[in-house]
Design an enzyme around this catalytic site. Structure first.
Site, short mmCIF file in Angstrom:
data_model
loop_
_atom_site.label_atom_id
_atom_site.label_comp_id
_atom_site.label_asym_id
_atom_site.label_seq_id
_atom_site.Cartn_x
_atom_site.Cartn_y
_atom_site.Cartn_z
N GLU A 113 5.30 -13.99 -14.25
CA GLU A 113 4.81 -12.73 -13.70
C GLU A 113 3.81 -12.01 -14.62
OE1 GLU A 113 8.22 -10.24 -13.08
OE2 GLU A 113 7.35 -9.29 -11.34
N GLU A 129 15.61 -15.90 -14.24
CA GLU A 129 14.98 -14.60 -14.46
C GLU A 129 13.95 -14.69 -15.60
OE1 GLU A 129 14.49 -11.93 -13.09
OE2 GLU A 129 14.20 -10.37 -14.57
N LYS A 136 10.02 -13.81 -15.28
CA LYS A 136 9.36 -12.79 -16.12
C LYS A 136 8.11 -13.39 -16.78
CE LYS A 136 10.65 -9.84 -15.05
NZ LYS A 136 11.72 -9.55 -14.16
N TRP A 151 -2.59 -2.81 -1.68
CA TRP A 151 -2.25 -4.15 -2.12
C TRP A 151 -2.79 -5.07 -1.02
CZ3 TRP A 151 0.61 -8.38 -0.35
CH2 TRP A 151 0.86 -9.37 -1.32
N ASN A 165 -0.53 1.51 6.08
CA ASN A 165 0.36 0.65 5.28
C ASN A 165 1.08 -0.25 6.25
OD1 ASN A 165 2.25 -0.43 3.48
ND2 ASN A 165 3.63 1.31 3.75
N GLY A 166 1.02 -1.56 6.02
CA GLY A 166 1.69 -2.50 6.92
C GLY A 166 0.76 -3.64 7.28
N LYS A 194 4.70 -3.21 -7.35
CA LYS A 194 6.09 -2.91 -7.72
C LYS A 194 7.01 -3.00 -6.51
CE LYS A 194 9.26 -1.46 -10.59
NZ LYS A 194 9.80 -2.56 -11.41
N CYS A 243 0.82 -1.22 0.00
CA CYS A 243 0.00 0.00 0.00
C CYS A 243 0.85 1.26 0.00
CB CYS A 243 -0.93 0.06 1.20
SG CYS A 243 -1.83 -1.46 1.48
N HIS A 281 18.47 -34.67 -13.10
CA HIS A 281 18.24 -35.06 -11.70
C HIS A 281 16.76 -34.94 -11.33
CE1 HIS A 281 22.51 -35.48 -10.99
NE2 HIS A 281 22.66 -34.36 -11.70
N ARG A 289 2.87 0.78 -5.43
CA ARG A 289 2.86 0.02 -4.18
C ARG A 289 1.63 -0.87 -4.05
NH1 ARG A 289 6.64 2.91 -0.75
NH2 ARG A 289 5.91 1.74 1.03
O1 M6R Z 1 12.39 -3.26 -5.20
P1 M6R Z 1 13.11 -4.56 -5.12
O2 M6R Z 1 14.20 -4.67 -6.14
O3 M6R Z 1 13.65 -4.84 -3.73
O4 M6R Z 1 12.04 -5.66 -5.45
C1 M6R Z 1 12.35 -7.01 -5.34
C2 M6R Z 1 11.30 -7.85 -6.02
O5 M6R Z 1 10.05 -7.65 -5.42
C3 M6R Z 1 11.20 -7.55 -7.50
O6 M6R Z 1 12.42 -7.73 -8.15
C4 M6R Z 1 10.15 -8.46 -8.18
O7 M6R Z 1 10.57 -9.79 -8.12
C5 M6R Z 1 9.91 -8.00 -9.60
N1 M6R Z 1 8.50 -7.76 -9.78
C6 M6R Z 1 10.33 -8.98 -10.62
O8 M6R Z 1 10.09 -8.54 -11.91
#
Ligand code: M6R
Length: 610
Positions: free
Chosen positions: A489, A482, A486, A74, A98-99, A605, A2, A505, A27
């Site tokens: 996500e 990665e 991606k 969020w 927030n929290g 984000k 949030c 394995h 956020r």
């Molecule tokens: O702001 P940060 O780099 O600490 O965020 C870490 C992760 O939350 C962030 O990299 C997340 O995995 C991304 N959405 C991946 O694309």
């Protein structure tokens, strides 16, 4: 998670709060709401879904109001519905949070016994009613806040308006970020400075345990014991950088394309006259000679950047390097050497990730040296560090991290080279040949970006597969991880990344003619081994898409397609250019599936709760 924001002053507040919320939407975007206080009356508008859904409801608020608080959510407790949206109301007040209030169940049960009726499933409403109970009993809102926060366990930044004291906004901070913006005859607050930096550059970062009363012309801060705290002002040099799409369909696409520019800027910032700028790389702020072990701590994509960094860091510095997910590190009681012998390095785009921040605080208490690589200046992680690198990626808006990742990989590598130079472990000729290749890296990135059309066409053939595997060896293994992240996500396709040598394995049992496997196979020291693994996959009818040299006949014979990717000598630089292909692949597959690329479901984000 949030984001919260508020304004008090002579101006009409609704647009200010709404615009601030736009900056906070990274956020969370499950719901949004605004409460204003006007002529002694509180009015609230809130709606589920993205912030834009709230816009038509703003006309229900009194347009003349000049005290307002806003929230973008969020969801942690309860579905992303309108009822669960903040602000939450109780007797004579509206509250945003927030929290996470960890003991909310006990508190809720207690309040329900007393006859309180709950409209939402949130933890926050409990705090609203605890405050409402006290205010109804005659407490001044300030006293109510002081008493109630003593009952809360967990993390919170809270903002409260009450018709019992219509000239102030009350704030409290514990664990979640909260910063005040000081204006002329007006004041602001936000989860970070981007909430108000279009209006003022004067910020006061609240510390854990602090509360504040924000008036239009005054700011008063006190601690848990009620002792007054002198506000410490920081002048922020963070412009409200324009972050429009510049003609691209999505922020993510724009950010993928920005990567060669980011590399040029990073090189320009940290390499001066063909040598490394040790000051800029934060190396003069730490005592490197003392360091006996390094822990790199991060989450998600930033964690993968850390894993990539380990390859060069451990061998070049001759110091053991452990890379760990912050959410694991913080609860396993890791062996940390005090007196600065352990260096804990956090990697975080936002600089606000709750788990990463908590690890830093813990390590700091244990006497470790703290270093960070962040993209956002004045973020909590940046401020908590003894030494830091500020990345030059510019604002990253797309939730899926792209340019921040390649920038993190590059910054960590340049730090490693700088540290090696400082420790006398790097030959001048080796450094000079690496820096020579670095100069050309933007050109190689542009070549990798040229594969876009090819990848878009390939995505047309692949987007209906329900599962994907990504494989690679060495740093390419990390790019496989990665790539899988991606794809998951933004396209919601199930994907896994594996070290190519690990397939036999277990995961190779998944391989058949219905399984696309993306193999990252540059011409590096691992090439022959990866090729053998690809043979093994093909022997089981797996559909391999290689990211590598398009002229490689052997690869061409084995794979259903090759995404062309340039070859580089320095493994870190190779990892950076290989990343472009997995980013485009995820992007174009998501486009074909019609998902919300920039704000994928269930994500935010910046992850500011653990
Ligand atoms: O702001 P940060 O780099 O600490 O965020 C870490 C992760 O939350 C962030 O990299 C997340 O995995 C991304 N959405 C991946 O694309």
């Amino acid at each position: 998670m949030c984001g919260i924001i508020g304004y008090i002053g002579p101006k009409k507040c609704i647009d200010i709060v709404f615009d601030g919320l736009k900056k906070m939407e990274y956020r969370g975007y499950d719901s949004a709401g605004i409460a204003v206080l006007h002529e002694g009356q509180i009015s609230i508008s809130k709606e589920s879904g993205k912030l834009e859904n709230l816009r038509p409801l703003l006309e229900q608020l009194p347009s003349e109001a000049h005290i307002g608080i806003g929230h973008t959510r969020w969801a942690t407790h309860g579905l992303p519905t309108r009822d669960n949206a903040h602000p939450h109301a109780s007797e004579k007040l509206a509250l945003i949070h927030n929290g996470i209030i960890e003991n909310y169940k006990e508190l809720k049960a207690e309040l329900q016994k007393k006859g309180f009726h709950f409209r939402s499933e949130t933890d926050t409403e409990v705090v609203a009613h605890l405050l409402g109970e006290r205010i109804k009993a005659g407490d001044h809102p300030r006293d109510a806040l002081n008493k109630v926060i003593l009952r809360l366990e967990g993390a919170f930044s809270l903002a409260l308006i009450s018709d019992q004291d219509p000239h102030f906004i009350y704030l409290a901070k514990q664990g979640s970020p909260l910063v005040i913006g000081l204006g002329k005859d007006e004041n602001f607050f936000g989860s970070d400075v981007t909430a108000f930096c279009a209006h003022t550059q004067k910020a006061v970062f609240l510390q854990d345990g602090e509360c504040a009363a924000l008036g239009a012309k005054s700011v008063e801060i006190w601690d848990r014991q009620g002792h007054p705290i002198q506000p410490k002002t920081t002048m922020i040099q963070w412009s409200a950088a324009s972050a429009d799409k510049q003609g691209y369909r999505h922020y993510m696409l724009k950010e993928i394309h920005e990567q060669s520019g980011v590399i040029s800027k990073t090189t320009h910032a940290f390499v001066k006259d063909s040598s490394l700028d040790l000051e800029g790389l934060g190396l003069n702020s730490i005592e490197l000679n003392k360091v006996r072990s390094i822990h790199i701590i991060a989450c998600g994509t930033a964690y993968y950047a850390g894993m990539t960094a380990k390859y060069a860091m451990e061998t070049t510095l001759g110091i053991p390097v452990n890379v760990e997910l912050a959410s694991e590190f913080r609860y396993r009681n890791p062996l940390l050497m005090g007196e600065g012998q352990t260096l804990v390095m956090a990697i975080s785009q936002s600089g606000e990730t709750a788990d990463t921040l908590a690890c830093l605080k813990h390590a700091k208490d244990k006497g470790c040296q703290i270093f960070s690589i962040c993209n956002v200046a004045y973020s909590s992680i940046h401020r908590e560090s003894h030494g830091s690198i500020l990345m030059h990626a510019g604002p990253e808006i797309g939730v899926a991290s792209t340019k921040a990742f390649t920038s993190q990989v590059l910054c960590a590598y340049l730090w490693t080279l700088g540290a090696a130079q400082k420790l006398g472990r790097l030959h001048a000729e080796d450094l000079s040949s690496i820096l020579q290749e670095l100069k050309s890296l933007p050109i190689y990135m542009d070549k990798a970006l040229n594969a876009e059309e090819h990848i878009a066409e390939l995505a047309n053939k692949l987007y209906e597969y329900p599962n994907f595997l990504f494989v690679g060896r060495g740093p390419s293994y990390i790019i496989a991880l990665e790539g899988a992240l991606k794809l998951k996500e933004i396209s919601y396709i199930h994907a896994e990344g594996y070290a190519a040598g690990e397939l036999k394995h277990g995961p190779i049992a998944l391989v058949d003619k219905h399984m696309p496997i993306v193999a990252i196979v540059p011409k590096d020291q691992y090439y022959d081994k990866t090729l053998s693994n690809i043979e093994e996959i093909c022997a089981r009818e797996g559909q391999v898409i290689a990211i590598g040299d398009e002229k490689d006949q052997h690869l061409r014979d084995l794979c259903i397609d090759i995404i062309p990717c340039p070859s580089l000598k320095t493994p870190c630089f190779q990892a950076i250019v290989s990343t472009v292909a997995v980013q485009f692949l995820a992007y174009y597959i998501a486009i074909k599936r019609g998902t919300d690329v920039d704000q994928p479901r269930n994500l935010a984000k910046s992850v500011t709760v653990e």
